[in-house]
Design a protein around this motif. Structure first.
Motif, PDB file in Angstrom:
ATOM      1  N   THR A   1       2.102  16.615  62.501  1.00 43.29           N
ATOM      2  CA  THR A   1       1.507  17.872  62.042  1.00 43.29           C
ATOM      3  C   THR A   1       1.921  19.021  62.954  1.00 43.29           C
ATOM      4  OG1 THR A   1      -0.396  16.692  61.106  1.00 43.29           O
ATOM      5  CG2 THR A   1      -0.663  19.050  61.528  1.00 43.29           C
ATOM      6  N   ALA A   2       1.901  18.761  64.267  1.00 50.16           N
ATOM      7  CA  ALA A   2       2.339  19.777  65.229  1.00 50.16           C
ATOM      8  C   ALA A   2       3.827  20.071  65.061  1.00 50.16           C
ATOM      9  CB  ALA A   2       2.044  19.305  66.650  1.00 50.16           C
ATOM     10  N   ASP A   3       4.614  19.021  64.848  1.00 49.58           N
ATOM     11  CA  ASP A   3       6.052  19.201  64.632  1.00 49.58           C
ATOM     12  C   ASP A   3       6.317  20.069  63.406  1.00 49.58           C
ATOM     13  OD1 ASP A   3       6.511  17.585  66.785  1.00 49.58           O
ATOM     14  OD2 ASP A   3       7.230  15.862  65.646  1.00 49.58           O
ATOM     15  N   LEU A   4       5.597  19.790  62.327  1.00 46.13           N
ATOM     16  CA  LEU A   4       5.812  20.527  61.083  1.00 46.13           C
ATOM     17  C   LEU A   4       5.482  22.007  61.244  1.00 46.13           C
ATOM     18  CD1 LEU A   4       4.521  17.935  58.476  1.00 46.13           C
ATOM     19  CD2 LEU A   4       6.803  18.969  58.523  1.00 46.13           C
ATOM     20  N   GLU A   5       4.475  22.304  62.036  1.00 46.43           N
ATOM     21  CA  GLU A   5       4.139  23.707  62.276  1.00 46.43           C
ATOM     22  C   GLU A   5       5.297  24.424  62.963  1.00 46.43           C
ATOM     23  OE1 GLU A   5       0.711  26.367  64.568  1.00 46.43           O
ATOM     24  OE2 GLU A   5       0.417  24.216  64.239  1.00 46.43           O
ATOM     25  N   ILE A   6       5.902  23.746  63.937  1.00 43.52           N
ATOM     26  CA  ILE A   6       7.054  24.319  64.634  1.00 43.52           C
ATOM     27  C   ILE A   6       8.229  24.475  63.681  1.00 43.52           C
ATOM     28  CG2 ILE A   6       8.754  23.897  66.450  1.00 43.52           C
ATOM     29  CD1 ILE A   6       6.554  22.401  67.988  1.00 43.52           C
ATOM     30  N   LEU A   7       8.481  23.443  62.889  1.00 45.38           N
ATOM     31  CA  LEU A   7       9.616  23.470  61.964  1.00 45.38           C
ATOM     32  C   LEU A   7       9.472  24.579  60.925  1.00 45.38           C
ATOM     33  CD1 LEU A   7      10.064  19.623  61.412  1.00 45.38           C
ATOM     34  CD2 LEU A   7      11.619  21.136  62.655  1.00 45.38           C
ATOM     35  N   ARG A   8       8.268  24.759  60.396  1.00 42.06           N
ATOM     36  CA  ARG A   8       8.051  25.806  59.388  1.00 42.06           C
ATOM     37  C   ARG A   8       8.216  27.197  59.995  1.00 42.06           C
ATOM     38  NH1 ARG A   8       3.125  22.313  57.641  1.00 42.06           N
ATOM     39  NH2 ARG A   8       4.001  21.037  55.950  1.00 42.06           N
ATOM     40  N   ASP A   9       7.757  27.363  61.234  1.00 45.07           N
ATOM     41  CA  ASP A   9       7.951  28.651  61.909  1.00 45.07           C
ATOM     42  C   ASP A   9       9.438  28.950  62.075  1.00 45.07           C
ATOM     43  OD1 ASP A   9       5.263  29.131  62.111  1.00 45.07           O
ATOM     44  OD2 ASP A   9       5.076  28.481  64.198  1.00 45.07           O
ATOM     45  N   ARG A  10      10.191  27.931  62.433  1.00 45.01           N
ATOM     46  CA  ARG A  10      11.624  28.140  62.638  1.00 45.01           C
ATOM     47  C   ARG A  10      12.348  28.376  61.316  1.00 45.01           C
ATOM     48  NH1 ARG A  10      13.180  24.162  67.751  1.00 45.01           N
ATOM     49  NH2 ARG A  10      11.717  25.155  69.186  1.00 45.01           N
ATOM     50  N   LEU A  11      11.886  27.732  60.253  1.00 42.29           N
ATOM     51  CA  LEU A  11      12.473  27.982  58.941  1.00 42.29           C
ATOM     52  C   LEU A  11      12.232  29.434  58.530  1.00 42.29           C
ATOM     53  CD1 LEU A  11      13.838  27.110  56.328  1.00 42.29           C
ATOM     54  CD2 LEU A  11      11.610  26.277  55.517  1.00 42.29           C
ATOM     55  N   GLU A  12      11.032  29.910  58.764  1.00 41.29           N
ATOM     56  CA  GLU A  12      10.722  31.306  58.430  1.00 41.29           C
ATOM     57  C   GLU A  12      11.605  32.257  59.230  1.00 41.29           C
ATOM     58  OE1 GLU A  12       6.886  34.391  58.482  1.00 41.29           O
ATOM     59  OE2 GLU A  12       6.633  32.279  59.043  1.00 41.29           O
ATOM     60  N   HIS A  13      11.788  31.947  60.515  1.00 41.71           N
ATOM     61  CA  HIS A  13      12.619  32.796  61.380  1.00 41.71           C
ATOM     62  C   HIS A  13      14.061  32.848  60.887  1.00 41.71           C
ATOM     63  CE1 HIS A  13      14.661  34.322  64.959  1.00 41.71           C
ATOM     64  NE2 HIS A  13      15.426  33.250  64.919  1.00 41.71           N
ATOM     65  N   TRP A  14      14.643  31.680  60.618  1.00 39.75           N
ATOM     66  CA  TRP A  14      16.050  31.638  60.226  1.00 39.75           C
ATOM     67  C   TRP A  14      16.260  32.162  58.809  1.00 39.75           C
ATOM     68  CZ3 TRP A  14      20.171  31.311  63.153  1.00 39.75           C
ATOM     69  CH2 TRP A  14      20.034  30.793  64.444  1.00 39.75           C
TER      70      TRP A  14
ATOM     71  N   LEU B   1      17.509  22.278  57.492  1.00 41.71           N
ATOM     72  CA  LEU B   1      16.142  22.407  57.990  1.00 41.71           C
ATOM     73  C   LEU B   1      15.135  22.197  56.861  1.00 41.71           C
ATOM     74  CD1 LEU B   1      14.086  23.019  60.142  1.00 41.71           C
ATOM     75  CD2 LEU B   1      14.592  25.463  59.896  1.00 41.71           C
ATOM     76  N   GLU B   2      15.428  22.737  55.691  1.00 40.60           N
ATOM     77  CA  GLU B   2      14.524  22.561  54.551  1.00 40.60           C
ATOM     78  C   GLU B   2      14.408  21.080  54.176  1.00 40.60           C
ATOM     79  OE1 GLU B   2      15.826  25.080  51.366  1.00 40.60           O
ATOM     80  OE2 GLU B   2      16.068  26.789  52.707  1.00 40.60           O
ATOM     81  N   GLU B   3      15.540  20.387  54.142  1.00 40.47           N
ATOM     82  CA  GLU B   3      15.502  18.967  53.780  1.00 40.47           C
ATOM     83  C   GLU B   3      14.851  18.135  54.881  1.00 40.47           C
ATOM     84  OE1 GLU B   3      19.061  17.305  52.197  1.00 40.47           O
ATOM     85  OE2 GLU B   3      19.515  19.062  50.956  1.00 40.47           O
ATOM     86  N   PHE B   4      15.064  18.539  56.124  1.00 45.06           N
ATOM     87  CA  PHE B   4      14.441  17.826  57.238  1.00 45.06           C
ATOM     88  C   PHE B   4      12.923  17.974  57.181  1.00 45.06           C
ATOM     89  CE2 PHE B   4      13.498  17.613  61.965  1.00 45.06           C
ATOM     90  CZ  PHE B   4      13.617  16.234  62.032  1.00 45.06           C
ATOM     91  N   ILE B   5      12.447  19.177  56.861  1.00 41.59           N
ATOM     92  CA  ILE B   5      11.005  19.393  56.723  1.00 41.59           C
ATOM     93  C   ILE B   5      10.450  18.530  55.588  1.00 41.59           C
ATOM     94  CG2 ILE B   5       9.264  21.082  55.996  1.00 41.59           C
ATOM     95  CD1 ILE B   5      10.819  23.194  57.570  1.00 41.59           C
ATOM     96  N   GLY B   6      11.163  18.486  54.465  1.00 40.64           N
ATOM     97  CA  GLY B   6      10.718  17.655  53.353  1.00 40.64           C
ATOM     98  C   GLY B   6      10.645  16.184  53.732  1.00 40.64           C
ATOM     99  N   ARG B   7      11.637  15.736  54.467  1.00 37.54           N
ATOM    100  CA  ARG B   7      11.652  14.343  54.919  1.00 37.54           C
ATOM    101  C   ARG B   7      10.474  14.067  55.853  1.00 37.54           C
ATOM    102  NH1 ARG B   7      16.457  11.959  58.772  1.00 37.54           N
ATOM    103  NH2 ARG B   7      16.027   9.748  58.538  1.00 37.54           N
ATOM    104  N   TYR B   8      10.207  15.017  56.732  1.00 38.02           N
ATOM    105  CA  TYR B   8       9.107  14.880  57.689  1.00 38.02           C
ATOM    106  C   TYR B   8       7.765  14.857  56.959  1.00 38.02           C
ATOM    107  CZ  TYR B   8       8.699  14.973  62.798  1.00 38.02           C
ATOM    108  OH  TYR B   8       8.546  14.623  64.113  1.00 38.02           O
ATOM    109  N   GLU B   9       7.627  15.733  55.966  1.00 40.54           N
ATOM    110  CA  GLU B   9       6.378  15.794  55.199  1.00 40.54           C
ATOM    111  C   GLU B   9       6.126  14.486  54.456  1.00 40.54           C
ATOM    112  OE1 GLU B   9       5.971  20.557  54.151  1.00 40.54           O
ATOM    113  OE2 GLU B   9       7.185  19.257  52.864  1.00 40.54           O
ATOM    114  N   ARG B  10       7.173  13.932  53.867  1.00 42.73           N
ATOM    115  CA  ARG B  10       7.013  12.661  53.145  1.00 42.73           C
ATOM    116  C   ARG B  10       6.620  11.535  54.093  1.00 42.73           C
ATOM    117  NH1 ARG B  10      11.494  14.923  50.588  1.00 42.73           N
ATOM    118  NH2 ARG B  10      12.973  13.709  51.826  1.00 42.73           N
ATOM    119  N   GLY B  11       7.209  11.524  55.273  1.00 43.42           N
ATOM    120  CA  GLY B  11       6.848  10.508  56.256  1.00 43.42           C
ATOM    121  C   GLY B  11       5.403  10.638  56.704  1.00 43.42           C
TER     122      GLY B  11
END
Length: 317
Positions: free
Chosen positions: A291-304, A227-237
């Motif tokens: 941007t909306a996707d990243l907000e969801i992804l970061r929330d889920r990273l915090e949860h897990w 999830l962390e690497e996926f978020i990084g990939r998404y942010e770079r894109g």
């Protein structure tokens, strides 16, 4: 799954027969299940296919009632996902690869095969009807018919299992061979602490891609690395798109839809300025979605991350 009432009773009988066959095979040893599907077995005969064979046995164990207790619906869903992936591979190996490129095969049969689907009982019934009504005969038609019938049996086994499966989620997914994907967050089988191959559903628009990015990583019950690497990939894109929007003059080529598919239009060619404006508008929409996707992804990273930090560390963890 929508069922045709005229065939429901007959199909239920087929389910009971299939389950009884699988139970009988189970008494001989669970590793024998694949042998009850002789056509599909041929697709996974090589030494490199051991993982595929294991996945098939495990999934069919779940939907055939071998366990000491009824499976949860999430387990049946995971088994269904694995079986669909495996039957896709089998169809490719047994039907598409051998016959699609064979010049000796009747061109009409090749066209017919393009219309054959096997993703559900309804699709298989339509495909079998197409074969029966085609007026074609021979080895190629027989092979397709037999593969479709075996896949149909699998679909009905899954349906039977889902009807009696327990609701809810098991308290410990990992202990039941399941885990949560760090990319699409679906619950699928885990092998060697990695997610098995499965399709990916995007967070916002619910589109599917053939293989999820999360298959290369452990489930979230073990690690948030994927999830962390996926978020990084998404942010770079996302940053790359923002850079393009900020400097449209640097864009030299834009995509252009044509009757033949997606082409490209170069700066200086007729219509480029109009196409560029449309392209920039699309980029802005994409940035909003990401941007909306990243907000969801970061929330889920915090949860897990919180969940993992609060769990007691057992042996080997």
């Amino acid at each position: 799954m929508a069922l045709r009432s005229s065939t429901f009773c007959a199909k239920q009988l087929l389910v009971r027969q299939l389950v009884q066959i699988h139970r009988t095979l189970g008494n001989m040893g669970k590793s024998k299940i694949l042998k009850s599907f002789p056509r599909l077995q041929k697709a996974f005969q090589s030494a490199e296919d051991e993982d595929f064979r294991d996945q098939f046995e495990s999934a069919m164990n779940t939907v055939s009632g071998f366990g000491e207790e009824k499976p949860y619906k999430v387990e049946v869903k995971a088994a269904d996902n694995s079986l669909k992936e495996l039957t896709d591979i089998a169809w490719q190996r047994l039907i598409k690869d051998p016959y699609a490129g064979d010049d000796a095969v009747d061109p009409d049969i090749k066209k017919l095969f393009l219309r054959l689907k096997h993703g559900s009982v309804e699709q298989i019934e339509r495909s079998l009807t197409l074969l029966a009504d085609s007026g074609k005969h021979g080895k190629v038609i027989s092979a397709a018919w037999e593969v479709l019938k075996e896949i149909e049996g699998i679909h009905w086994s899954v349906f039977s299992a889902s009807e009696s499966a327990k609701k809810g989620t098991p308290p410990d997914l990992l202990s039941r061979g399941l885990g949560t994907c760090s990319c699409c967050f679906g619950e699928f089988h885990v092998r060697n602490e990695k997610m098995v191959r499965h399709g990916q559903r995007k967070i916002q628009d619910y589109m599917w891609s053939p293989t999820c990015y999360g298959v290369a990583y452990p489930p979230l019950e073990i690690s948030t690395q994927g999830l962390e690497e996926f978020i990084g990939r998404y942010e770079r894109g996302r940053e790359q798109l923002i850079a393009e929007i900020a400097d449209p003059e640097a864009i030299q080529t834009v995509p252009l839809k044509t009757k033949e598919g997606v082409g490209k239009l170069n700066r200086g060619e007729a219509g480029f300025d109009k196409a560029l404006d449309a392209y920039v508008v699309k980029l802005k929409r994409d940035v909003q979605d990401m941007t909306a996707d990243l907000e969801i992804l970061r929330d889920r990273l915090e949860h897990w991350s919180s969940k993992l930090s609060n769990e007691p560390k057992g042996p080997g963890r």
